[in-house]
Enzyme design. Sequence first.
Site: not given
Length: 308
Positions: A181, A129
């Site tokens: 993101t 991530e």
Amino acid sequence: MRKIKIQAPATIANLVCGFDILGLAVNAPYDEMEIELLDKPEIIIEHIDEYNLPTKPEENVAGASLIALLEAYEDKSIGFKVTINKLIKPGSGLGSSAASAAGAVVAANHLLNNYFDKKDLVRFAMNGEKVASGVKHADNITPCIYGGVTLIRSIAPLDIVELSTPDLFVTMVHPQIEVKTSDARQILRKEIQLKDAIKQWGNIAGLVAGFLQNDTALISRSLDDVIIEPVRSILIPGFDEVKKNSIVVGALGGGISGSGPSIFMLSTTQDIAKMVAQEMKLIYEKIGINFYTYVTTINKNGVILMTD
Ligand code: HSE
């Protein structure tokens, strides 16, 4: 066993009010992956999809997660070959990077006779991530690995709480625009007012209690975000209308999936979930943006190991 195929599910992070701490896994869409154990200390990544993602292990979310796993493993002479067919579009807000990261470590661990526990796997996959978004958040990875609805009470030290999973239906729409993101995090205010914080933690506590007590009215009242949604929803055309019309046809509520642009809604019946999808369709047809809709259920098991 030297080789395994898996399906890594999409996930919905935040669940409206629980920014970076709540998430759930869904049964569709999912990524398909195959992982092979190698007798040499090497990681090979191959993508057989259309997305042209990096294949250098340290730049690839599955690769970075496996590097962390191998660093913690006793035998330094092994490696993995990973073949990824990405069916969750990157930048959709449906946990595409988490699926690759979580799928890789769950499959690798299976080939290592489950040497690590699930919490270790979350820790390894957080490195993936970080590659994708610059931040080690775990609210997509955790439900992808554990299944169901999960709460990350703390990242350091990692404290995961599995919440009971009501039998709800999930409708998602993915308007075909990309929201990174990292950008969607950049625009957030760094400070919040106490009155907003009070509303937010009331909603988070209400949502958690709603899941634990299977109280759909409480879940519905608690699906409210006064901090993140007002800022991020500006990036998503049609957001307010989708939310309003979904609730009119009976959805419990919903909001931005992860950092967007996908939007999700929870419903108590499949009929309502399908009506919600129809409303989403009408809105995006009117706006003129291509989109995909999904009507699915909560995935209670996380990554699925294929046994054929
Ligand atoms: N919690 C993260 C965010 C999830 O909202 O930025 C990103 O998918």
